[in-house]
Design an enzyme around this catalytic site. Structure first.
Site, short mmCIF file in Angstrom:
data_model
loop_
_atom_site.label_atom_id
_atom_site.label_comp_id
_atom_site.label_asym_id
_atom_site.label_seq_id
_atom_site.Cartn_x
_atom_site.Cartn_y
_atom_site.Cartn_z
N GLU A 15 0.84 -1.20 0.00
CA GLU A 15 0.00 0.00 0.00
C GLU A 15 0.88 1.25 0.00
OE1 GLU A 15 -2.71 1.58 -0.07
OE2 GLU A 15 -4.44 0.36 0.48
N ASN A 144 -9.52 6.28 2.50
CA ASN A 144 -8.47 5.78 1.63
C ASN A 144 -7.78 6.92 0.89
OD1 ASN A 144 -6.98 3.56 0.54
ND2 ASN A 144 -8.82 2.32 0.83
N ASP A 191 -9.47 2.73 -4.36
CA ASP A 191 -8.54 2.60 -3.23
C ASP A 191 -7.65 3.85 -3.21
OD1 ASP A 191 -6.74 1.53 -1.23
OD2 ASP A 191 -7.33 -0.48 -1.84
#
Length: 281
Positions: A15, A144, A191
Site C-alpha cells: 500500500e 483511503n 482505493d
C-alpha cells in the site's frame, strides 16, 4: 496499457507508495508494519516501524512522519532510524489508521477504518505541526486515497466502501468545504489515488486489477491493466516523475491464487506527476 512487474510478491498487503526526495520509491507492507524502499538500482530494503505501517510522507529537511496502528511516529533521518513515538490518536482497539497524505500547507492528513469495516466507524484527521489530530470528516467507513489538485484548491478523498471518490474545496484555513461526488465507480472499489501535474486523478480499483485515470471533470481517460487483482494504490515517481508505481495486495488470498499479487508494478503512461507534498512541522 499494461504495467510491468518490478518485484517478486514481497508484500502481504502492499500500500501507500510515495516517491522519496532521495530518489527512491517507498511503500508499506501495511499489516506487517514494514516500510519497503527501492532505490534507483533496484535494491530493496525493509524497515519495521510498528504493528501496522499505514502510510508515510517525507519530512521537510529529511526524515518522515509515519502513521502506525493508532498513532504517529516521526524521524529526522531518511533511513527511518531513531523513530520517535507520539501519543495515540485512536483509542478504540477496533480501529486503525489506513491511508493519508500531506496537504499544500505541509500538514499531514490520515484516515482510519475499523478492523471489521463497520459502516461509519472511521474518521479522516488533519494533524497540526505540533502533532495534534483534528477531526475533519467523521462517519467514514474505509478512509483511503487522498490528494490535492496542482493549484491546491481542490482535494480528493476516497471512502472505499461507498464506491465513490469525493472532491472538496480547500478553504482559507486549509479545511474542506462543499464535499461532493467526483466519480462514482459503480461496483468498483476505489482505493489509493494520486493527482498528476495536469490535474488528472489516477486511482487503483481494488479487485479489478486496473488503475483508472480521470480528467479533472471526471471523464475516464486511461485504463492501466495490472497483473494482480487487488490493486491498492499508485503514485508517480522516478527522476522525471513520469513513472506510475502501483502497489498490490495478496490479503486473504489462498496460496497459489493470483501469483503476482503483493508485487510492485510500474508503467510510463505519458503523464507527469508532481513531487510529493512533504510534512512541514
Amino acid at each position: 496499457m499494461r504495467a510491468e512487474r518490478l518485484t517478486d510478491s514481497l508484500c502481504y498487503h502492499g500500500e501507500g507508495p510515495v516517491w522519496w526526495p532521495t530518489e527512491a520509491i517507498r511503500w508499506v507492507d501495511m499489516l506487517a508494519g514494514d516500510v519497503l524502499t527501492m532505490d534507483t538500482d533496484g535494491e530493496i530494503t525493509r524497515t519495521h516501524v510498528g504493528t501496522i505501517a499505514a502510510c508515510l510522507r517525507p519530512r521537510a529537511g529529511g526524515g518522515a512522519i509515519i502513521a502506525v496502528e493508532r498513532g504517529l511516529v516521526t524521524t529526522e533521518r531518511d533511513d527511518l532510524g531513531e523513530l520517535q513515538s507520539h501519543p495515540d490518536v485512536i483509542t478504540d482497539p477496533g480501529l486503525r489508521f489506513n491511508e493519508g497524505g500531506c496537504d499544500p500547507d505541509g500538514r499531514f492528513w490520515c484516515g482510519s477504518m475499523a478492523y471489521d469495516q463497520a459502516e461509519g466507524a472511521a474518521t479522516l484527521y488533519r494533524v497540526t505541526a505540533d502533532l495534534v489530530a483534528e477531526v475533519v470528516l467523521p462517519h467514514v467507513t474505509i478512509s483511503n486515497g487522498l490528494d490535492w489538485s496542482p493549484d491546491g484548491r481542490t482535494g480528493y478523498h476516497t471512502d472505499t466502501a461507498t464506491g465513490t471518490i469525493s472532491c472538496f474545496d480547500r478553504d482559507d484555513h486549509g479545511g474542506m468545504t462543499d464535499r461532493r461526488t467526483f466519480v462514482d465507480c459503480g461496483d468498483g472499489s476505489p482505493d489509493g489515488l494520486t493527482v498528476d501535474a495536469d490535474g488528472n486523478v489516477w486511482t487503483a480499483l481494488n479487485g479489478d486489477g486496473v488503475v483508472h485515470c480521470y480528467s479533472p471533470t471526471g471523464t475516464l481517460e486511461q485504463v492501466v491493466e495490472v497483473g494482480a487483482r487487488q490493486v491498492t494504490a499508485c503514485t508517480f515517481g522516478g527522476p522525471d516523475l513520469r513513472t506510475l508505481y502501483v502497489t498490490t495486495s495478496r490479503e486473504n488470498l489462498p496460496a497459489g491464487d493470483d501469483p503476482q499479487a503483493g508485487s510492485l508494478f510500474a508503467v510510463r503512461p505519458g503523464a507527469t506527476g508532481r513531487p510529493p507534498q512533504v510534512w512541514r512541522p
